[in-house]
Design a protein around this motif. Structure first.
Motif, PDB file in Angstrom:
ATOM      1  N   UNK A 122       0.832  -1.259  -0.047  1.00 45.21           N
ATOM      2  CA  UNK A 122      -0.101   0.003   0.145  1.00 45.21           C
ATOM      3  C   UNK A 122       0.759   1.385   0.017  1.00 45.21           C
ATOM      4  N   UNK A 123       2.177   1.003  -0.116  1.00 45.78           N
ATOM      5  CA  UNK A 123       2.961   2.570   0.003  1.00 45.78           C
ATOM      6  C   UNK A 123       3.241   2.986  -1.620  1.00 45.78           C
ATOM      7  N   UNK A 124       3.332   4.229  -1.566  1.00 39.87           N
ATOM      8  CA  UNK A 124       3.315   4.730  -2.932  1.00 39.87           C
ATOM      9  C   UNK A 124       4.755   4.451  -3.368  1.00 39.87           C
ATOM     10  N   UNK A 125       5.019   4.681  -4.641  1.00 37.83           N
ATOM     11  CA  UNK A 125       6.502   4.798  -5.043  1.00 37.83           C
ATOM     12  C   UNK A 125       7.305   5.728  -4.631  1.00 37.83           C
ATOM     13  N   UNK A 126       6.578   7.120  -4.370  1.00 33.09           N
ATOM     14  CA  UNK A 126       7.490   8.343  -3.660  1.00 33.09           C
ATOM     15  C   UNK A 126       7.897   7.856  -2.395  1.00 33.09           C
ATOM     16  N   UNK A 127       6.850   7.445  -1.677  1.00 37.37           N
ATOM     17  CA  UNK A 127       7.273   7.096  -0.438  1.00 37.37           C
ATOM     18  C   UNK A 127       8.284   5.974   0.021  1.00 37.37           C
ATOM     19  N   UNK A 128       8.352   5.004  -1.086  1.00 37.23           N
ATOM     20  CA  UNK A 128       9.449   3.974  -0.955  1.00 37.23           C
ATOM     21  C   UNK A 128      10.738   4.379  -1.448  1.00 37.23           C
ATOM     22  N   UNK A 129      10.762   5.472  -2.392  1.00 40.29           N
ATOM     23  CA  UNK A 129      12.054   6.118  -2.724  1.00 40.29           C
ATOM     24  C   UNK A 129      12.545   6.996  -1.659  1.00 40.29           C
ATOM     25  N   UNK A 130      11.749   7.735  -0.855  1.00 44.95           N
ATOM     26  CA  UNK A 130      12.279   8.514   0.222  1.00 44.95           C
ATOM     27  C   UNK A 130      12.616   7.597   1.204  1.00 44.95           C
ATOM     28  N   UNK A 131      11.999   6.449   1.292  1.00 46.03           N
ATOM     29  CA  UNK A 131      12.415   5.888   2.499  1.00 46.03           C
ATOM     30  C   UNK A 131      13.851   4.775   2.083  1.00 46.03           C
ATOM     31  N   UNK A 132      14.116   4.537   0.979  1.00 46.64           N
ATOM     32  CA  UNK A 132      15.390   3.979   0.535  1.00 46.64           C
ATOM     33  C   UNK A 132      16.330   5.120   0.893  1.00 46.64           C
ATOM     34  N   UNK A 133      16.153   6.086   0.462  1.00 43.00           N
ATOM     35  CA  UNK A 133      17.058   7.383   0.381  1.00 43.00           C
ATOM     36  C   UNK A 133      17.637   7.701   1.967  1.00 43.00           C
ATOM     37  N   UNK A 134      16.476   7.683   2.785  1.00 46.75           N
ATOM     38  CA  UNK A 134      16.803   7.895   4.118  1.00 46.75           C
ATOM     39  C   UNK A 134      17.530   6.868   5.055  1.00 46.75           C
ATOM     40  N   UNK A 135      17.335   5.555   4.657  1.00 48.49           N
ATOM     41  CA  UNK A 135      18.314   4.762   5.150  1.00 48.49           C
ATOM     42  C   UNK A 135      19.618   4.805   4.632  1.00 48.49           C
ATOM     43  N   UNK A 136      19.875   5.041   3.358  1.00 49.27           N
ATOM     44  CA  UNK A 136      21.212   5.220   2.785  1.00 49.27           C
ATOM     45  C   UNK A 136      21.910   6.443   3.510  1.00 49.27           C
TER      46      UNK A 136
END
Length: 127
Positions: free
Chosen positions: A76-90
């Motif tokens: 249920x997460x948007x692609x934009x949410x996922x991209x921001x999530x990946x970037x934050x972890x890195x």
């Protein structure tokens, strides 16, 4: 609801592993709508010979400090949410642990809500 598996080369300190887990947890609560205290993580160290990966892929060059993060969570997460999530972890991996951005591989496994039981054999999220 998320179940996090983090796999990395043996030899990192307990504090390093805890910080890595907290980086992922904080990114989940801040960016992808994971509730507070919804923390279920398994962090496993492996001998270098037990990690099998290419030296490079899609413009990334990996070192022996590669970290694999797999998160099983409700869809249920948007692609934009996922991209921001990946970037934050890195970004946090780099700033807090001095890690290389190339060395973080993240995989999300999305499942239906009824695929969870948090105790007592009850599907708490099933409707």
């Amino acid at each position: 609801m998320p179940f996090v598996r983090i796999d990395l080369k043996r030899g990192k300190s307990a504090e390093y592993r805890k910080t890595l887990g907290e980086i992922v947890y904080k990114a989940m609560t801040d960016l992808i709508n994971v509730p507070e205290n919804d923390k279920f993580q398994v962090i496993t160290e492996h001998d270098r010979g037990d990690l099998n990966y290419a030296e490079n892929y899609l413009g990334n060059t990996y070192s022996d400090d590669i970290v694999f993060i797999q998160i099983t969570l409700n869809a249920g997460r948007t692609v934009e949410m996922k991209k921001a999530f990946y970037k934050r972890i890195v970004d946090d991996f780099q700033s807090q642990l001095g890690g290389r951005p190339d060395d973080v591989v993240i995989n999300l496994v999305e499942v239906a809500k009824e695929n969870w039981s948090f105790g007592h054999g009850i599907a708490q999220y099933a409707t």
